[in-house]
Structure formats: structure tokens, C-alpha cells
Design a protein around this motif. Sequence first.
Motif, PDB file in Angstrom:
ATOM      1  N   THR A 213       6.623  -6.901  -9.030  1.00 52.67           N
ATOM      2  CA  THR A 213       6.897  -7.892  -7.984  1.00 52.67           C
ATOM      3  C   THR A 213       7.946  -7.421  -6.989  1.00 52.67           C
ATOM      4  OG1 THR A 213       8.653  -9.030  -9.231  1.00 52.67           O
ATOM      5  CG2 THR A 213       6.385  -9.739  -9.627  1.00 52.67           C
ATOM      6  N   TRP A 214       8.575  -6.283  -7.237  1.00 57.08           N
ATOM      7  CA  TRP A 214       9.663  -5.835  -6.375  1.00 57.08           C
ATOM      8  C   TRP A 214       9.189  -5.370  -5.006  1.00 57.08           C
ATOM      9  CZ3 TRP A 214      12.664  -2.398 -10.452  1.00 57.08           C
ATOM     10  CH2 TRP A 214      13.252  -3.246 -11.394  1.00 57.08           C
ATOM     11  N   LEU A 215       7.963  -4.819  -4.953  1.00 60.67           N
ATOM     12  CA  LEU A 215       7.436  -4.272  -3.709  1.00 60.67           C
ATOM     13  C   LEU A 215       6.018  -4.773  -3.480  1.00 60.67           C
ATOM     14  CD1 LEU A 215       8.568  -0.529  -4.068  1.00 60.67           C
ATOM     15  CD2 LEU A 215       9.653  -2.282  -2.657  1.00 60.67           C
ATOM     16  N   PRO A 216       5.549  -4.784  -2.229  1.00 60.29           N
ATOM     17  CA  PRO A 216       4.148  -5.120  -1.960  1.00 60.29           C
ATOM     18  C   PRO A 216       3.205  -4.162  -2.678  1.00 60.29           C
ATOM     19  CG  PRO A 216       5.434  -5.158   0.063  1.00 60.29           C
ATOM     20  CD  PRO A 216       6.321  -4.572  -0.993  1.00 60.29           C
ATOM     21  N   LEU A 217       1.990  -4.660  -2.952  1.00 56.35           N
ATOM     22  CA  LEU A 217       1.034  -3.878  -3.733  1.00 56.35           C
ATOM     23  C   LEU A 217       0.718  -2.532  -3.099  1.00 56.35           C
ATOM     24  CD1 LEU A 217      -1.487  -6.728  -4.602  1.00 56.35           C
ATOM     25  CD2 LEU A 217       0.606  -6.074  -5.799  1.00 56.35           C
ATOM     26  N   ASN A 218       0.515  -2.514  -1.779  1.00 59.98           N
ATOM     27  CA  ASN A 218       0.153  -1.247  -1.125  1.00 59.98           C
ATOM     28  C   ASN A 218       1.309  -0.257  -1.128  1.00 59.98           C
ATOM     29  OD1 ASN A 218       1.548  -2.915   0.642  1.00 59.98           O
ATOM     30  ND2 ASN A 218       0.540  -2.097   2.461  1.00 59.98           N
ATOM     31  N   TRP A 219       2.546  -0.766  -1.224  1.00 58.67           N
ATOM     32  CA  TRP A 219       3.680   0.145  -1.306  1.00 58.67           C
ATOM     33  C   TRP A 219       3.630   0.961  -2.595  1.00 58.67           C
ATOM     34  CZ3 TRP A 219       9.007  -1.543   0.941  1.00 58.67           C
ATOM     35  CH2 TRP A 219       8.805  -2.074   2.244  1.00 58.67           C
ATOM     36  N   TRP A 220       3.290   0.297  -3.703  1.00 56.06           N
ATOM     37  CA  TRP A 220       3.200   1.018  -4.970  1.00 56.06           C
ATOM     38  C   TRP A 220       2.132   2.097  -4.890  1.00 56.06           C
ATOM     39  CZ3 TRP A 220       7.192   0.808  -7.775  1.00 56.06           C
ATOM     40  CH2 TRP A 220       7.921  -0.361  -7.969  1.00 56.06           C
ATOM     41  N   ALA A 221       1.021   1.795  -4.236  1.00 54.38           N
ATOM     42  CA  ALA A 221      -0.049   2.783  -4.093  1.00 54.38           C
ATOM     43  C   ALA A 221       0.441   3.983  -3.275  1.00 54.38           C
ATOM     44  CB  ALA A 221      -1.275   2.153  -3.444  1.00 54.38           C
TER      45      ALA A 221
END
Length: 257
Positions: free
Chosen positions: A131-139
Motif C-alpha cells: 500500500t506504500w506505493l501505486p501499483l504501477n510504481w512497484w512494477a
Amino acid sequence: MVAHCLLRPGRLPCLQLVVSALLCFGAPTQGRSSSAPPQFQQAAALYRAGDFAQAAEFFSHAARSRPSSGALQNLGNAEWRNGRAGYAVLAWEQTLWLDPFNTSARNNLQFARKSAQLEAPELAWYEVVSTWLPLNWWAWIAGISFWFAVGIGAGPGILRMRKAAWQQGLAAFALAVFLLSVPAHFGVATRSRLGFVLEKNTPLRLTATEEAQYLTRLQAGEPARLERVRGQYILVRTTRALGWIRKDQFGLTCPPE
């Protein structure tokens, strides 16, 4: 006590907790554009006129056609004013699914849960990390760190150059970043099965039939995890029990594409 606050067009709607415990619903707004589409203008006009049911319907269409944190937050505001707490909680949770930096939606949920005496979903540590970062950021983090580690690790050999200590250090760091992002990806996958009860007094059944014995009744906005699907029923796990509810009485956090 509810206070109405009109915001200038071009700002996201807000519902914020204040020291005086007033609930402030911002008038619906469209991103940062100075000219909103006609459909949005109509929905905003309905909201300001107090027709929250119709406004919610328009915002729901907008969120389904093109999911965005702004459309979902507007939907949550309208649903809350329409007296449908479960739908509002779901919309605000979906807002945070797309934009975890949206503090207004987070404040919305805090106030809604406090006023309706609802529990927040229990998350595992890797789900909290997700939940710390947007989903696309993790990608992007995973992809860039992995290929950077591969490139800086294999590059000197391909170019027939001696690998320096700083290159080895950078490769190790990039690989560490990639490995640290793996739990977040796993958290995203498991968190996508988290959802919320939409209707108040929803019966939690022992079996997937209309005539089944009730185990308990669930509150609107109560969190649960999807276990499996059987026809028009789904098996969900709450903090209280494991049982079956109808599909139309439950909404997943992950917005449908």
C-alpha cells in the motif's frame, strides 16, 4: 453534524476529519482540468442539488468506463450522502487502491469507520508494504532494478572490460531492491481478494443456498476476503466467521477494468 464545503473546479473532492468533528464533503471536481466533461458537469450539478442517488449513478458509470481515483472518490462521496455506507467504503478503498497518496480518501474512511463503528481490514505485513506505493510504481521498480542489475553485472563481461568494485556494488544494490519489491507484488495479489460488504444486515450463510442457515449478519462496509465462487454465491472470510453471501452483496477492492 454535516457541513457543506464547495471547492473550486480543478481540485479533487475532499471529506476531511477536523478537530471539531465536522464532516466536510467537497463538491465533486474533475482532476485538474478547468473544463469538466458534460457527463461530469451533470453529475456535479445533481450532487449540488442534493440528488445523490442520481449523482452516484453518473459517477459509477464514469468509474466503470475509466477507473480513476477522482471518479471513485466522487462516487464514494455521493454514496455516503445517499446513505449507502458499504458502497461508499468500497469506492474510497478503490480510490486508495489506485492512489495510495490520496489523503482525502483515507480521511473519508477514517471518519466513516468511526461513525459507523466498522473495523478496518487486517493486512499482512507484505500487504501493508504493497500500500506504500501505486501499483504501477512497484512494477517499474521491479523491472528497472532487475534489468539494471543484469546490465551492470553482465555488461563489463560482454564488453570485455574489468568489473570494478563500484559496479559490483551497484549490481548488488539493484538486485536487493528487486528482491525487496517481490513481497509487495505478492501483497498486491493477495490484497486484490479483499472486499467489502455492500448492504447492511447481509446474511452470512452456512452453505451456498438461499435456504441455508444464517451464521451471522454482516454490516455494510465490513471487510472480508474472497475464498472461492460457486454460482451466484461467494465464500468469504471475515474476522467473525467463514460463510457464503451473494455476489451482488460484495465488492472487491481491485476495481474491475
